[in-house]
Design a protein around this motif. Structure first.
Motif, PDB file in Angstrom:
ATOM      1  N   LYS A 103     -17.561  40.046   3.545  1.00  0.00           N
ATOM      2  CA  LYS A 103     -18.930  40.129   3.007  1.00  0.00           C
ATOM      3  C   LYS A 103     -19.090  39.232   1.781  1.00  0.00           C
ATOM      4  O   LYS A 103     -20.049  38.471   1.683  1.00  0.00           O
ATOM      5  N   ARG A 104     -18.172  39.315   0.862  1.00  0.00           N
ATOM      6  CA  ARG A 104     -18.280  38.522  -0.374  1.00  0.00           C
ATOM      7  C   ARG A 104     -18.145  37.023  -0.111  1.00  0.00           C
ATOM      8  O   ARG A 104     -18.836  36.219  -0.728  1.00  0.00           O
ATOM      9  N   MET A 105     -17.234  36.652   0.782  1.00  0.00           N
ATOM     10  CA  MET A 105     -17.094  35.236   1.134  1.00  0.00           C
ATOM     11  C   MET A 105     -18.390  34.725   1.765  1.00  0.00           C
ATOM     12  O   MET A 105     -18.902  33.667   1.384  1.00  0.00           O
ATOM     13  N   LYS A 106     -18.921  35.482   2.709  1.00  0.00           N
ATOM     14  CA  LYS A 106     -20.131  35.044   3.403  1.00  0.00           C
ATOM     15  C   LYS A 106     -21.326  34.987   2.454  1.00  0.00           C
ATOM     16  O   LYS A 106     -22.124  34.046   2.519  1.00  0.00           O
ATOM     17  N   ASP A 107     -21.430  35.943   1.552  1.00  0.00           N
ATOM     18  CA  ASP A 107     -22.530  35.925   0.576  1.00  0.00           C
ATOM     19  C   ASP A 107     -22.448  34.679  -0.309  1.00  0.00           C
ATOM     20  O   ASP A 107     -23.463  34.025  -0.570  1.00  0.00           O
TER      21      ASP A 107
ATOM     22  N   LYS B  85     -23.481  31.574   1.694  1.00  0.00           N
ATOM     23  CA  LYS B  85     -24.932  31.519   1.907  1.00  0.00           C
ATOM     24  C   LYS B  85     -25.667  31.100   0.641  1.00  0.00           C
ATOM     25  O   LYS B  85     -26.627  30.319   0.709  1.00  0.00           O
ATOM     26  N   ARG B  86     -25.215  31.569  -0.516  1.00  0.00           N
ATOM     27  CA  ARG B  86     -25.832  31.132  -1.785  1.00  0.00           C
ATOM     28  C   ARG B  86     -25.635  29.631  -1.972  1.00  0.00           C
ATOM     29  O   ARG B  86     -26.553  28.925  -2.406  1.00  0.00           O
ATOM     30  N   LEU B  87     -24.454  29.141  -1.640  1.00  0.00           N
ATOM     31  CA  LEU B  87     -24.167  27.709  -1.768  1.00  0.00           C
ATOM     32  C   LEU B  87     -25.054  26.896  -0.835  1.00  0.00           C
ATOM     33  O   LEU B  87     -25.630  25.879  -1.229  1.00  0.00           O
ATOM     34  N   LEU B  88     -25.193  27.338   0.394  1.00  0.00           N
ATOM     35  CA  LEU B  88     -26.005  26.609   1.374  1.00  0.00           C
ATOM     36  C   LEU B  88     -27.474  26.540   0.961  1.00  0.00           C
ATOM     37  O   LEU B  88     -28.163  25.576   1.285  1.00  0.00           O
ATOM     38  N   LYS B  89     -27.947  27.523   0.231  1.00  0.00           N
ATOM     39  CA  LYS B  89     -29.339  27.528  -0.232  1.00  0.00           C
ATOM     40  C   LYS B  89     -29.607  26.452  -1.284  1.00  0.00           C
ATOM     41  O   LYS B  89     -30.758  26.156  -1.591  1.00  0.00           O
TER      42      LYS B  89
ATOM     43  N   GLY C 165      -7.013  29.433   5.394  1.00  0.00           N
ATOM     44  CA  GLY C 165      -7.098  30.186   6.641  1.00  0.00           C
ATOM     45  C   GLY C 165      -8.347  31.038   6.778  1.00  0.00           C
ATOM     46  O   GLY C 165      -8.515  31.731   7.782  1.00  0.00           O
ATOM     47  N   MET C 166      -9.243  31.005   5.808  1.00  0.00           N
ATOM     48  CA  MET C 166     -10.469  31.808   5.864  1.00  0.00           C
ATOM     49  C   MET C 166     -11.660  31.023   6.400  1.00  0.00           C
ATOM     50  O   MET C 166     -12.814  31.386   6.192  1.00  0.00           O
ATOM     51  N   ASN C 167     -11.376  29.950   7.113  1.00  0.00           N
ATOM     52  CA  ASN C 167     -12.423  29.076   7.645  1.00  0.00           C
ATOM     53  C   ASN C 167     -13.407  29.830   8.543  1.00  0.00           C
ATOM     54  O   ASN C 167     -14.606  29.548   8.520  1.00  0.00           O
ATOM     55  N   GLU C 168     -12.907  30.752   9.353  1.00  0.00           N
ATOM     56  CA  GLU C 168     -13.757  31.434  10.332  1.00  0.00           C
ATOM     57  C   GLU C 168     -14.900  32.202   9.674  1.00  0.00           C
ATOM     58  O   GLU C 168     -16.045  32.107  10.105  1.00  0.00           O
ATOM     59  N   MET C 169     -14.613  32.919   8.591  1.00  0.00           N
ATOM     60  CA  MET C 169     -15.695  33.671   7.944  1.00  0.00           C
ATOM     61  C   MET C 169     -16.696  32.745   7.259  1.00  0.00           C
ATOM     62  O   MET C 169     -17.877  33.047   7.192  1.00  0.00           O
ATOM     63  N   VAL C 170     -16.225  31.595   6.795  1.00  0.00           N
ATOM     64  CA  VAL C 170     -17.130  30.605   6.204  1.00  0.00           C
ATOM     65  C   VAL C 170     -18.031  30.034   7.304  1.00  0.00           C
ATOM     66  O   VAL C 170     -19.241  29.904   7.120  1.00  0.00           O
ATOM     67  N   ARG C 171     -17.448  29.737   8.447  1.00  0.00           N
ATOM     68  CA  ARG C 171     -18.237  29.225   9.573  1.00  0.00           C
ATOM     69  C   ARG C 171     -19.286  30.251  10.006  1.00  0.00           C
ATOM     70  O   ARG C 171     -20.426  29.903  10.270  1.00  0.00           O
ATOM     71  N   GLU C 172     -18.908  31.507  10.084  1.00  0.00           N
ATOM     72  CA  GLU C 172     -19.853  32.566  10.457  1.00  0.00           C
ATOM     73  C   GLU C 172     -21.054  32.567   9.515  1.00  0.00           C
ATOM     74  O   GLU C 172     -22.202  32.665   9.958  1.00  0.00           O
ATOM     75  N   ALA C 173     -20.785  32.459   8.219  1.00  0.00           N
ATOM     76  CA  ALA C 173     -21.871  32.449   7.234  1.00  0.00           C
ATOM     77  C   ALA C 173     -22.760  31.224   7.410  1.00  0.00           C
ATOM     78  O   ALA C 173     -23.987  31.318   7.294  1.00  0.00           O
TER      79      ALA C 173
END
Length: 179
Positions: free
Chosen positions: A110-114, A117-121, A137-145
């Motif tokens: 949740k925190r990674m994705k949040d 998303k703030r960065l993408l905005k 190795g946390m690429n997948e959760m970043v991609r999901e976001a």
């Protein structure tokens, strides 16, 4: 002792003082050893893989890193305020490096994705750097976001740069090329 190694990767995501110290060592200079840090490798890679109209940003751990890493980017690029043309900024998870692996996985996700998303905005982000070696190795959760925020097509276009992988790749190329 340093002369026995082909290259050095400083695996701390920062403007780490060990990078220039290693570059100054006589054993390294004489033998032309390659030295980089995961911060430098990720920023350099981001600039190379994005379109000149796109920006890159960093997702990292605690709030204190926002200012430190923002200044490090300006120092690395050597461009002062011009860095803002290519740099979207730093967003943080509020976790520390050990939390990335010790906190409940759903909280980390949740925190990674949040943060992503703030960065993408911040607009036209083409690459996101994982701003902590513990994020490797946390690429997948970043991609999901990215997909959640930008949609399937645009979300899959954002490049995710793992500084550890970028550093190893750069060192391998530098050693093979005898740089």
């Amino acid at each position: 002792m340093l002369g026995q190694y082909d290259g050095f990767l400083v695996a701390c995501y920062s403007k780490h003082p060990l990078v220039p110290i290693l570059k100054e060592q006589e054993a390294i200079k004489g033998a032309r050893k390659a030295v980089t840090g995961i911060f430098e490798a990720s920023v350099g890679t981001s600039l190379q893989i994005t379109h000149p109209d796109e920006k890159f940003g960093i997702v990292t751990t605690g709030k204190v890193w926002e200012k430190i890493l923002s200044q490090a980017v300006v120092d690395f690029l050597g461009t002062g305020s011009e860095a803002s043309k290519r740099f979207a900024g730093v967003e943080t998870t509020g976790l520390n490096a050990t939390d990335l692996h010790d906190a409940p996985p759903e909280e980390v996700r949740k925190r990674m994705k949040d943060a992503v998303k703030r960065l993408l905005k911040k607009g036209h982000v083409g690459a996101i750097c994982l701003g902590c070696a513990g994020m490797s190795g946390m690429n997948e959760m970043v991609r999901e976001a990215c997909v959640e925020e930008l949609g399937e097509v645009q979300g899959k276009r954002v490049r995710i740069v793992d500084g550890v992988q970028a550093g190893v790749a750069w060192l391998e190329g530098a050693v093979r090329s005898d740089l």
